[in-house]
Enzyme design. Sequence first.
Site, PDB file in Angstrom:
ATOM      1  N   ARG A 167       0.848  -1.208   0.000  1.00 32.28           N
ATOM      2  CA  ARG A 167       0.000   0.000   0.000  1.00 32.28           C
ATOM      3  C   ARG A 167       0.874   1.245   0.000  1.00 32.28           C
ATOM      4  O   ARG A 167       0.582   2.239  -0.644  1.00 32.28           O
ATOM      5  CB  ARG A 167      -0.914  -0.018   1.215  1.00 32.28           C
ATOM      6  CG  ARG A 167      -2.218  -0.769   1.021  1.00 32.28           C
ATOM      7  CD  ARG A 167      -2.022  -2.199   0.531  1.00 32.28           C
ATOM      8  NE  ARG A 167      -3.280  -2.884   0.354  1.00 32.28           N
ATOM      9  CZ  ARG A 167      -3.872  -3.624   1.295  1.00 32.28           C
ATOM     10  NH1 ARG A 167      -3.299  -3.807   2.479  1.00 32.28           N
ATOM     11  NH2 ARG A 167      -5.022  -4.213   1.049  1.00 32.28           N
ATOM     12  N   ASP A 196       0.138  -6.762  -3.155  1.00 31.14           N
ATOM     13  CA  ASP A 196      -1.278  -6.471  -2.908  1.00 31.14           C
ATOM     14  C   ASP A 196      -1.787  -5.675  -4.094  1.00 31.14           C
ATOM     15  O   ASP A 196      -1.051  -5.478  -5.079  1.00 31.14           O
ATOM     16  CB  ASP A 196      -1.455  -5.728  -1.568  1.00 31.14           C
ATOM     17  CG  ASP A 196      -2.770  -6.097  -0.887  1.00 31.14           C
ATOM     18  OD1 ASP A 196      -3.822  -5.909  -1.527  1.00 31.14           O
ATOM     19  OD2 ASP A 196      -2.752  -6.569   0.260  1.00 31.14           O
ATOM     20  N   HIS A 270      -6.637  -9.612  -3.931  1.00 27.96           N
ATOM     21  CA  HIS A 270      -5.557  -8.637  -3.674  1.00 27.96           C
ATOM     22  C   HIS A 270      -4.483  -8.690  -4.757  1.00 27.96           C
ATOM     23  O   HIS A 270      -3.302  -8.539  -4.478  1.00 27.96           O
ATOM     24  CB  HIS A 270      -4.938  -8.887  -2.289  1.00 27.96           C
ATOM     25  CG  HIS A 270      -5.851  -8.505  -1.168  1.00 27.96           C
ATOM     26  ND1 HIS A 270      -6.003  -7.212  -0.736  1.00 27.96           N
ATOM     27  CD2 HIS A 270      -6.682  -9.252  -0.394  1.00 27.96           C
ATOM     28  CE1 HIS A 270      -6.879  -7.176   0.267  1.00 27.96           C
ATOM     29  NE2 HIS A 270      -7.314  -8.400   0.483  1.00 27.96           N
ATOM     30  N   ASP A 336      -7.069 -14.063   1.726  1.00 28.96           N
ATOM     31  CA  ASP A 336      -8.072 -13.245   2.420  1.00 28.96           C
ATOM     32  C   ASP A 336      -8.887 -12.409   1.438  1.00 28.96           C
ATOM     33  O   ASP A 336      -8.411 -12.031   0.365  1.00 28.96           O
ATOM     34  CB  ASP A 336      -7.380 -12.292   3.422  1.00 28.96           C
ATOM     35  CG  ASP A 336      -6.369 -11.376   2.738  1.00 28.96           C
ATOM     36  OD1 ASP A 336      -5.632 -11.870   1.855  1.00 28.96           O
ATOM     37  OD2 ASP A 336      -6.324 -10.185   3.067  1.00 28.96           O
ATOM     38  N   GLU A 337     -10.110 -12.135   1.848  1.00 25.22           N
ATOM     39  CA  GLU A 337     -10.971 -11.113   1.224  1.00 25.22           C
ATOM     40  C   GLU A 337     -11.065 -11.240  -0.293  1.00 25.22           C
ATOM     41  O   GLU A 337     -11.177 -10.217  -0.984  1.00 25.22           O
ATOM     42  CB  GLU A 337     -10.443  -9.710   1.582  1.00 25.22           C
ATOM     43  CG  GLU A 337     -10.471  -9.419   3.071  1.00 25.22           C
ATOM     44  CD  GLU A 337      -9.877  -8.060   3.412  1.00 25.22           C
ATOM     45  OE1 GLU A 337     -10.441  -7.388   4.274  1.00 25.22           O
ATOM     46  OE2 GLU A 337      -8.846  -7.672   2.825  1.00 25.22           O
ATOM     47  N   TRP A 403      -7.216 -13.861  11.679  1.00 18.31           N
ATOM     48  CA  TRP A 403      -7.250 -12.394  11.834  1.00 18.31           C
ATOM     49  C   TRP A 403      -8.644 -11.881  12.161  1.00 18.31           C
ATOM     50  O   TRP A 403      -8.793 -10.871  12.821  1.00 18.31           O
ATOM     51  CB  TRP A 403      -6.692 -11.700  10.595  1.00 18.31           C
ATOM     52  CG  TRP A 403      -7.542 -11.757   9.358  1.00 18.31           C
ATOM     53  CD1 TRP A 403      -7.656 -12.801   8.481  1.00 18.31           C
ATOM     54  CD2 TRP A 403      -8.386 -10.721   8.848  1.00 18.31           C
ATOM     55  NE1 TRP A 403      -8.516 -12.479   7.462  1.00 18.31           N
ATOM     56  CE2 TRP A 403      -8.973 -11.208   7.662  1.00 18.31           C
ATOM     57  CE3 TRP A 403      -8.708  -9.425   9.269  1.00 18.31           C
ATOM     58  CZ2 TRP A 403      -9.872 -10.447   6.900  1.00 18.31           C
ATOM     59  CZ3 TRP A 403      -9.592  -8.668   8.506  1.00 18.31           C
ATOM     60  CH2 TRP A 403     -10.165  -9.194   7.333  1.00 18.31           C
ATOM     61  N   TYR A 428      -3.878  -5.683  15.350  1.00 19.13           N
ATOM     62  CA  TYR A 428      -3.786  -4.873  14.135  1.00 19.13           C
ATOM     63  C   TYR A 428      -3.198  -3.509  14.460  1.00 19.13           C
ATOM     64  O   TYR A 428      -3.819  -2.655  15.086  1.00 19.13           O
ATOM     65  CB  TYR A 428      -5.156  -4.785  13.447  1.00 19.13           C
ATOM     66  CG  TYR A 428      -5.316  -5.870  12.401  1.00 19.13           C
ATOM     67  CD1 TYR A 428      -4.738  -7.127  12.614  1.00 19.13           C
ATOM     68  CD2 TYR A 428      -5.985  -5.661  11.214  1.00 19.13           C
ATOM     69  CE1 TYR A 428      -4.838  -8.128  11.662  1.00 19.13           C
ATOM     70  CE2 TYR A 428      -6.095  -6.655  10.245  1.00 19.13           C
ATOM     71  CZ  TYR A 428      -5.511  -7.889  10.488  1.00 19.13           C
ATOM     72  OH  TYR A 428      -5.607  -8.876   9.537  1.00 19.13           O
ATOM     73  N   ASP A 430      -2.538  -1.171  12.478  1.00 19.90           N
ATOM     74  CA  ASP A 430      -2.987  -0.047  11.644  1.00 19.90           C
ATOM     75  C   ASP A 430      -4.176   0.678  12.272  1.00 19.90           C
ATOM     76  O   ASP A 430      -4.627   1.689  11.739  1.00 19.90           O
ATOM     77  CB  ASP A 430      -3.356  -0.530  10.239  1.00 19.90           C
ATOM     78  CG  ASP A 430      -4.404  -1.637  10.227  1.00 19.90           C
ATOM     79  OD1 ASP A 430      -4.428  -2.452  11.174  1.00 19.90           O
ATOM     80  OD2 ASP A 430      -5.197  -1.696   9.267  1.00 19.90           O
ATOM     81  N   TRP A 474      -0.731  -3.008   8.516  1.00 20.04           N
ATOM     82  CA  TRP A 474      -1.225  -2.696   7.160  1.00 20.04           C
ATOM     83  C   TRP A 474      -0.971  -1.214   6.922  1.00 20.04           C
ATOM     84  O   TRP A 474      -1.087  -0.408   7.864  1.00 20.04           O
ATOM     85  CB  TRP A 474      -2.718  -3.012   7.059  1.00 20.04           C
ATOM     86  CG  TRP A 474      -3.012  -4.455   7.352  1.00 20.04           C
ATOM     87  CD1 TRP A 474      -3.508  -4.965   8.514  1.00 20.04           C
ATOM     88  CD2 TRP A 474      -2.777  -5.570   6.493  1.00 20.04           C
ATOM     89  NE1 TRP A 474      -3.614  -6.333   8.423  1.00 20.04           N
ATOM     90  CE2 TRP A 474      -3.173  -6.732   7.196  1.00 20.04           C
ATOM     91  CE3 TRP A 474      -2.282  -5.700   5.195  1.00 20.04           C
ATOM     92  CZ2 TRP A 474      -3.076  -8.010   6.645  1.00 20.04           C
ATOM     93  CZ3 TRP A 474      -2.193  -6.972   4.638  1.00 20.04           C
ATOM     94  CH2 TRP A 474      -2.587  -8.105   5.360  1.00 20.04           C
ATOM     95  N   THR A 475      -0.656  -0.843   5.679  1.00 19.68           N
ATOM     96  CA  THR A 475      -0.139   0.520   5.509  1.00 19.68           C
ATOM     97  C   THR A 475      -0.961   1.398   4.552  1.00 19.68           C
ATOM     98  O   THR A 475      -0.428   2.343   3.988  1.00 19.68           O
ATOM     99  CB  THR A 475       1.335   0.468   5.049  1.00 19.68           C
ATOM    100  OG1 THR A 475       1.402  -0.240   3.802  1.00 19.68           O
ATOM    101  CG2 THR A 475       2.216  -0.197   6.078  1.00 19.68           C
ATOM    102  N   GLU A 476      -2.256   1.101   4.414  1.00 14.13           N
ATOM    103  CA  GLU A 476      -3.087   2.010   3.606  1.00 14.13           C
ATOM    104  C   GLU A 476      -2.922   3.454   4.101  1.00 14.13           C
ATOM    105  O   GLU A 476      -2.845   4.394   3.317  1.00 14.13           O
ATOM    106  CB  GLU A 476      -4.567   1.628   3.720  1.00 14.13           C
ATOM    107  CG  GLU A 476      -4.970   0.360   2.990  1.00 14.13           C
ATOM    108  CD  GLU A 476      -4.895  -0.878   3.874  1.00 14.13           C
ATOM    109  OE1 GLU A 476      -4.137  -0.862   4.870  1.00 14.13           O
ATOM    110  OE2 GLU A 476      -5.606  -1.852   3.566  1.00 14.13           O
TER     111      GLU A 476
HETATM  112  C1  ACM Z   1      -6.554  -9.054   6.308  1.00 11.43           C
HETATM  113  O1  ACM Z   1      -6.579  -8.171   7.186  1.00 11.43           O
HETATM  114  N1  ACM Z   1      -7.217  -8.884   5.173  1.00 11.43           N
HETATM  115  C2  ACM Z   1      -5.833 -10.289   6.511  1.00 11.43           C
END
Ligand code: ACM
Length: 617
Positions: A167, A196, A270, A336-337, A403, A428, A430, A474-476
Amino acid sequence: MKKTLFLLVLSGPLLAQSVSLPVPALIPAPQTLEPGKGTFTITAQTRLNVLTPVAAVRRMVTDNLPGIPLSDRTIPNSRPITVRLAAVSGVGPEGYDLSIRPTGILLTAPEAAGLFYGLQTLRQLLPVANSRNGQLLTTTKGQRIPALHIRDQPRFGWRGLMLDVSRHFFDKAFVMRYIDQMAQYKFNIFHWHLTDDQGWRIEIKSLPRLTQVGAWRVPRTGAWGDIENPMPGESTSYGGYYTQEDIREVVRYAADRHITVVPEIDMPGHMMAAIAAYPELTCGNKPVLIPTNGKFYKLEDNTLNPCEDSTFLFVDKVFTEVAALFPGPYIHVGGDEAFKGFWAQCADCKPLMAANSLRTVEELQSYFIKRVETIVQAKGKKLIGWDEILEGGLAPNATVMSWRGMKGGTEAARQGHPVIMTPAQHCYLDLYQGEPTAEPSTYSMCRLTDSYAFEPVPDSVRTELILGGQGNLWTESVPNGRHAEYMTWPRAFALADVLWTPKGRKNWPDFVSRVEAHFRRFDAAGINYAQSLYNPIVAVKKPPLGFYNVFLSHELPDAFLYYTTDSTIPDDRSLLYTKPFLMPKGASLLKVIAYRNGKPIGRMVELTADDLQKRLK
Ligand code: ACM
């Protein structure tokens, strides 16, 4: 004058021999620590006596205690620091025994890893003098260390931190600095989230467009949710990637600090950056720009096509090179996702699903991950995935990283699979760590108290299946290294304690005092950290009758909170908070300030009546 002389005499060698110093703050807290009598003083005669010929171990010792000369002989009366590899009863490969007496220091460990951790403890026992590139340095001569005996080993074998470099890109120098900080707190896993949607950061020589195209996006700043989309034709000047030589260098640097690097190549979702490079990887085969935000989710297909053999050829090429670069046993494949809406419409997928009796797109993802596991295993590695890989059936030998709370990990362990616990509400990094109006924008809350409250082993699961846990950055909303440090520390102090120190030893006031001692060390080393724990906490709840109740609290046990509701600036003559209160009719502003030891600490929190209304629970 006489008084000064008397003090000078007392602070000399006599004092060093007879009076004990307080034990400096250690993070993580060791398994056992017995204070001793007197102190050890480092002098110009102090020598490092390393009783092993192994060059790597000798270098590790001198790197960690710079400034103390090495000597192969024991010099009589020299009060040496002796380091040796030898069995220690009751201690495993990462354990050590550290004995500090006025006459010398003896560090013993069965393996190099244990010696390394013993050296980190010894470094924390020395005061910090100055800094170099964010490293915590110790001076040597004249430093006094209290006599003590520590026998120590970790509670868990997996003590990780994850850094998302997609990110936002963090260069090799920052990654090494981050690893260096981790090592000093006895973390042993660096989970490198290398790919990602917003950037592909690892050179894959057989697929050059992954970095030629996938590592670069249009520059944008601002709050993640508000960032504008890229425009066709705009220059893609923001980004970067690690060459394979960079990766080898980072892996070696980490190994020297007893840290294993776990690469993550996130799939089947992703994958937008890879798809921008190779559009044929998706069902729709549609050209895309690398996103600058997350707004495309469910609108554009960011998943690999799980129904084409060419996709698995791509995965094979990537993992052939990844496996050769990372000597550790694991490859993390994400999972994920993944939005599966495009698969449901995919012409390739209908016949494949029918032929393989796959009834749902979740089963299709399970089919995909199982094929990926076969590839990962063919490269001699083990697969890790986020807890979504449980959906539709786990791959036979998968390790699950939980997670979305502890549920996925608990279920995976029930099925006999190894698990790493990283529940967002505790792990987390972030998320907000304090009053949101005093922090850069993000989306949920994980306070220092939440990280410290983390217990990785749920009731009723086989303890040995819980490998450990980790913090995930996470670095968004983390655009630079300075802010990455701010988000990591002090919550990673809490995780270091949780993952190393025996269960049942939590003591919040003691932990806070250790954190504050390490804040002083970070000040000296120029490492950034958050001071969010000093800010007041404001919550609003509905009372049974009437308007709403305002609840104030604080993470520090010894803070007092003062507030105003008449728009004036609060100080310690304002209303002292003792119990929940109603905002007076017509009050438009609540202002709160914390005091500790008669002095204001943290930020003043100021909330409008509208802000309060939004917090109503
Ligand atoms: C995640 O936070 N999507 C693993």
